[in-house]
Enzyme design. Structure first.
Site, PDB file in Angstrom:
ATOM      1  N   ASP A 101     -40.592 -11.936  30.342  1.00 50.20           N
ATOM      2  CA  ASP A 101     -39.313 -12.601  30.113  1.00 50.20           C
ATOM      3  C   ASP A 101     -38.375 -12.282  31.270  1.00 50.20           C
ATOM      4  O   ASP A 101     -38.362 -11.159  31.771  1.00 50.20           O
ATOM      5  CB  ASP A 101     -38.683 -12.138  28.798  1.00 50.20           C
ATOM      6  N   THR A 102     -37.611 -13.287  31.691  1.00 50.46           N
ATOM      7  CA  THR A 102     -36.719 -13.130  32.848  1.00 50.46           C
ATOM      8  C   THR A 102     -35.294 -13.531  32.483  1.00 50.46           C
ATOM      9  O   THR A 102     -35.087 -14.561  31.843  1.00 50.46           O
ATOM     10  CB  THR A 102     -37.197 -14.016  34.027  1.00 50.46           C
TER      11      THR A 102
END
Length: 200
Positions: free
Chosen positions: A78-79
């Site tokens: 996840d970013t």
């Protein structure tokens, strides 16, 4: 059999950018979208958000693989973009993308990517994250609008893609480039190595 390819990777992501990056490692892999809920508590730090969501995505896929006997490692990622104590996710619409880019231009922000790896057979889980500082050029309204009109900001954290046209907006980065794209390969390969999978 060569130990480096005794496992396959299951990427818990539909992101074409992450798929491209994982394919560059030359390990057999498959894609299983996680469909995990991405809401997080208001008081979570950037680190907690990306590590928590990476784990949630990997665990969602793990639940569908509980009967698997083939050695596999699930990778969730996840970013987010973090600026002035605010988390910037994916833009809701054109205006949102424009506003985000206006706030980022001329400043340095941080990109956090969390990575979670789960060994399907043993259940062993590793969770890490990486941070990259990105400095954006000062941009005119016209440039920001032209970039929004290109359609590229959608479905990108912080409303830009460093590996696309968005590269023209960036002045410099400090840290891992691939982290900004959405999957820090040097971190991931260290984690895979701890789980017994050597890329090289």
């Amino acid at each position: 059999m060569n130990s480096q390819h005794s496992h396959r990777i299951i990427l818990a992501s539909t992101s074409p950018r992450r798929q491209e990056l994982i394919s560059s490692l030359r390990i057999p892999y498959e894609i299983k979208p996680s469909h995990a809920d991405e809401d997080t508590p208001e008081d979570w730090t950037p680190r907690e958000i990306v590590e928590g969501l990476a784990l949630r995505k990997a665990e969602a896929v793990h639940r569908t693989c509980l009967t698997e006997t083939e050695p596999s490692i699930i990778v969730g990622s996840d970013t987010i973009v973090f600026l002035d104590n605010q988390v910037l996710g994916k833009p809701k619409d054109d205006q949102d993308a424009y506003d985000m880019l206006s706030s980022l231009q001329g400043k340095t922000h941080e990109v956090y990517t969390g990575v979670a790896c789960i060994d399907v057979v043993t259940g062993r889980t590793l969770i890490r994250h990486k941070v990259t500082a990105v400095t954006m050029k000062s941009l005119s309204h016209r440039k920001i609008q032209a970039y929004v009109n290109s359609g590229e900001p959608f479905d990108k954290a912080g409303s830009y893609a460093i590996q696309g046209l968005g590269a023209t907006l960036i002045d410099s980065i400090q840290g891992c480039y691939f982290n900004v794209v959405g999957l820090p390969l040097s971190l991931l390969t260290d984690m895979l190595s701890e789980l017994g999978v050597d890329v090289l």
